[in-house]
Design an enzyme around this catalytic site. Structure first.
Site, PDB file in Angstrom:
ATOM      1  N   ASP A  59       0.842  -1.199   0.000  1.00  0.00           N
ATOM      2  CA  ASP A  59       0.000   0.000   0.000  1.00  0.00           C
ATOM      3  C   ASP A  59       0.879   1.252   0.000  1.00  0.00           C
ATOM      4  O   ASP A  59       0.375   2.377  -0.064  1.00  0.00           O
ATOM      5  CB  ASP A  59      -1.010  -0.005   1.152  1.00  0.00           C
ATOM      6  CG  ASP A  59      -0.354   0.050   2.521  1.00  0.00           C
ATOM      7  OD1 ASP A  59       0.887  -0.053   2.593  1.00  0.00           O
ATOM      8  OD2 ASP A  59      -1.090   0.195   3.520  1.00  0.00           O
ATOM      9  N   SER A  60       2.211   1.045   0.014  1.00  0.00           N
ATOM     10  CA  SER A  60       3.137   2.152  -0.261  1.00  0.00           C
ATOM     11  C   SER A  60       2.825   2.762  -1.619  1.00  0.00           C
ATOM     12  O   SER A  60       3.229   3.897  -1.903  1.00  0.00           O
ATOM     13  CB  SER A  60       4.592   1.661  -0.221  1.00  0.00           C
ATOM     14  OG  SER A  60       4.750   0.486  -0.993  1.00  0.00           O
ATOM     15  N   ASP A  98      -1.139  -6.191  -0.330  1.00  0.00           N
ATOM     16  CA  ASP A  98      -1.200  -5.505   0.959  1.00  0.00           C
ATOM     17  C   ASP A  98      -2.639  -5.064   1.196  1.00  0.00           C
ATOM     18  O   ASP A  98      -3.218  -4.343   0.361  1.00  0.00           O
ATOM     19  CB  ASP A  98      -0.292  -4.266   0.881  1.00  0.00           C
ATOM     20  CG  ASP A  98       0.356  -3.935   2.200  1.00  0.00           C
ATOM     21  OD1 ASP A  98       0.081  -4.627   3.194  1.00  0.00           O
ATOM     22  OD2 ASP A  98       1.162  -2.989   2.213  1.00  0.00           O
ATOM     23  N   LYS A 128      -1.154  -9.419   2.927  1.00  0.00           N
ATOM     24  CA  LYS A 128      -0.409  -8.950   4.098  1.00  0.00           C
ATOM     25  C   LYS A 128      -1.296  -7.979   4.866  1.00  0.00           C
ATOM     26  O   LYS A 128      -2.037  -7.216   4.247  1.00  0.00           O
ATOM     27  CB  LYS A 128       0.885  -8.242   3.684  1.00  0.00           C
ATOM     28  CG  LYS A 128       1.617  -7.576   4.848  1.00  0.00           C
ATOM     29  CD  LYS A 128       3.003  -7.088   4.464  1.00  0.00           C
ATOM     30  CE  LYS A 128       3.043  -5.673   3.952  1.00  0.00           C
ATOM     31  NZ  LYS A 128       2.502  -4.643   4.862  1.00  0.00           N
ATOM     32  N   GLU A 130      -1.270  -5.353   8.561  1.00  0.00           N
ATOM     33  CA  GLU A 130      -0.445  -4.757   9.617  1.00  0.00           C
ATOM     34  C   GLU A 130      -1.050  -4.998  10.994  1.00  0.00           C
ATOM     35  O   GLU A 130      -2.268  -4.941  11.156  1.00  0.00           O
ATOM     36  CB  GLU A 130      -0.325  -3.238   9.385  1.00  0.00           C
ATOM     37  CG  GLU A 130       0.426  -2.881   8.132  1.00  0.00           C
ATOM     38  CD  GLU A 130       0.625  -1.365   7.962  1.00  0.00           C
ATOM     39  OE1 GLU A 130       0.317  -0.596   8.894  1.00  0.00           O
ATOM     40  OE2 GLU A 130       1.099  -0.979   6.878  1.00  0.00           O
ATOM     41  N   GLU A 197       9.538  -4.107  10.352  1.00  0.00           N
ATOM     42  CA  GLU A 197       9.962  -2.825   9.772  1.00  0.00           C
ATOM     43  C   GLU A 197      10.506  -1.896  10.860  1.00  0.00           C
ATOM     44  O   GLU A 197       9.847  -1.655  11.889  1.00  0.00           O
ATOM     45  CB  GLU A 197       8.773  -2.162   9.048  1.00  0.00           C
ATOM     46  CG  GLU A 197       9.145  -0.810   8.437  1.00  0.00           C
ATOM     47  CD  GLU A 197       8.134  -0.276   7.430  1.00  0.00           C
ATOM     48  OE1 GLU A 197       7.174  -0.988   7.083  1.00  0.00           O
ATOM     49  OE2 GLU A 197       8.331   0.874   6.976  1.00  0.00           O
TER      50      GLU A 197
HETATM   51  O1  KIV Z   1       3.567  -1.065   1.664  1.00  0.00           O
HETATM   52  C1  KIV Z   1       4.717  -1.502   1.609  1.00  0.00           C
HETATM   53  O2  KIV Z   1       5.461  -1.308   0.629  1.00  0.00           O
HETATM   54  C2  KIV Z   1       5.208  -2.255   2.756  1.00  0.00           C
HETATM   55  C3  KIV Z   1       6.668  -2.605   2.800  1.00  0.00           C
HETATM   56  C4  KIV Z   1       7.454  -1.421   3.158  1.00  0.00           C
HETATM   57  C5  KIV Z   1       6.926  -3.751   3.709  1.00  0.00           C
HETATM   58  O3  KIV Z   1       4.460  -2.560   3.637  1.00  0.00           O
END
Ligand code: KIV
Length: 302
Positions: A59-60, A98, A128, A130, A197
């Site tokens: 989600d970056s 994510d 994934k 969090e 992280e």
């Molecule tokens: O969103 C993302 O790119 C991430 C990584 C930094 C692990 O969660």
């Protein structure tokens, strides 16, 4: 522009998709696991060709490709579209979607529904999410639905405000112990791997030693079972301030700016297009065309 052949042609030699069961074996063999983020089909293909084991559609993306200041605004629809593109480009690596903020916090049911969308509509191999604590039942529910879940602890950008900003986590004994216990709880809940992280290296090393699932570090030192970096950070594409743990392997942003500048100069100076970039037509057809549009070919050709 090169066009990728259609159909199930693996970009890398070998039997196809990396089996998820290979990951704990890689951990046991102390063979580092390579994870990188990607957000589109060429990115998925290039990461695959470069030999990445795991691709995270992070989600970056909200920051790197959508121009937001944080990861929070990423929506399900945006993440689905990006994941779909990556899975079209990547063959061997496991593609992990994510789960964006708001897609799993509300209830187990919403979390399972959204995880299923990533698998069914976007071809993701895993998701994934969090956090631990209240998110443990979400992990269990998604795993029970048959979808592998990667955990994410330490600096969890979706809750950066609660954490007091983008800073390293687990730097006191008490906080490190909380991280350690959360990591064990995520393993017990069924996660197949865990991102750590911005965590002190010795804390990440102890967690890595005591978990049977692989840890994937980003700013968590060399003892994690694998490493992940963000595409734009590796390639020098992201113009914002980068974290201490980022290592740039190229300056593609500079290369792109220079290439676009050269193109703009060529257009303005009438150096592009040249003969080899244009299409001809038979003389007699041109003659007819020009005469029917009120001109003579010999005059118009000068
Ligand atoms: O969103 C993302 O790119 C991430 C990584 C930094 C692990 O969660």
């Amino acid at each position: 522009m090169s066009i990728r052949p259609q159909g199930p042609v693996p970009a890398t030699p070998g039997p196809g998709k990396l089996p998820i069961t290979e990951l704990p074996e890689m951990k046991a063999r102390r063979q580092p696991i390579v994870m990188v983020t990607a957000y589109d089909a060429p990115g998925g293909r290039l990461a695959d060709e470069a030999g990445a084991d795991l691709i995270l559609v992070g989600d970056s993306a909200a920051m790197t490709v959508l121009g937001h200041d944080s990861t929070v605004p990423a929506s399900m629809d945006e993440m689905l579209m990006l994941t779909r593109a990556v899975t079209r480009g990547a063959r061997r690596p496991l593609v992990i979607a994510d789960m964006p903020f708001g897609s799993f916090q509300v209830s187990d049911e919403a979390a399972v529904e959204n995880a299923i969308r990533f698998v069914k509509e976007a071809g993701a191999d895993a998701v994934k999410l969090e956090g631990a604590g209240a998110m443990l039942p979400r992990v269990r529910a998604i795993v029970d639905a048959g979808i592998p879940v990667m955990g994410h602890l330490g600096l969890t950008p979706q809750s950066a405000t609660m954490l007091g900003g983008y800073k390293a986590q687990g730097r006191s004994a008490e906080k490190a112990l909380r991280l350690y216990n959360d990591a064990r709880a995520l393993e017990a809940a069924g996660c197949f791997a865990l991102v750590l992280e911005a965590v002190p290296s010795p804390v990440a090393a102890r967690i890595t030693r005591d978990l049977s699932i692989p840890t994937i570090g980003i700013g968590a030192g060399p003892d994690c079972d694998g490493q992940v970096l963000v595409w734009h950070d590796i390639l020098g594409l992201y113009e914002g301030r980068t974290a201490r743990f980022v290592k740039r392997y190229a300056e593609i942003g500079t290369a792109i700016r220079e290439a676009l500048g050269a193109y703009a100069d060529d257009v303005r100076e009438h150096r592009f297009p040249e003969e080899q970039h244009t299409y001809a037509m038979p003389d007699e057809e041109l003659e007819i065309f020009l005469s029917q549009t009120g001109a003579s070919a010999s005059r118009d050709r000068g």
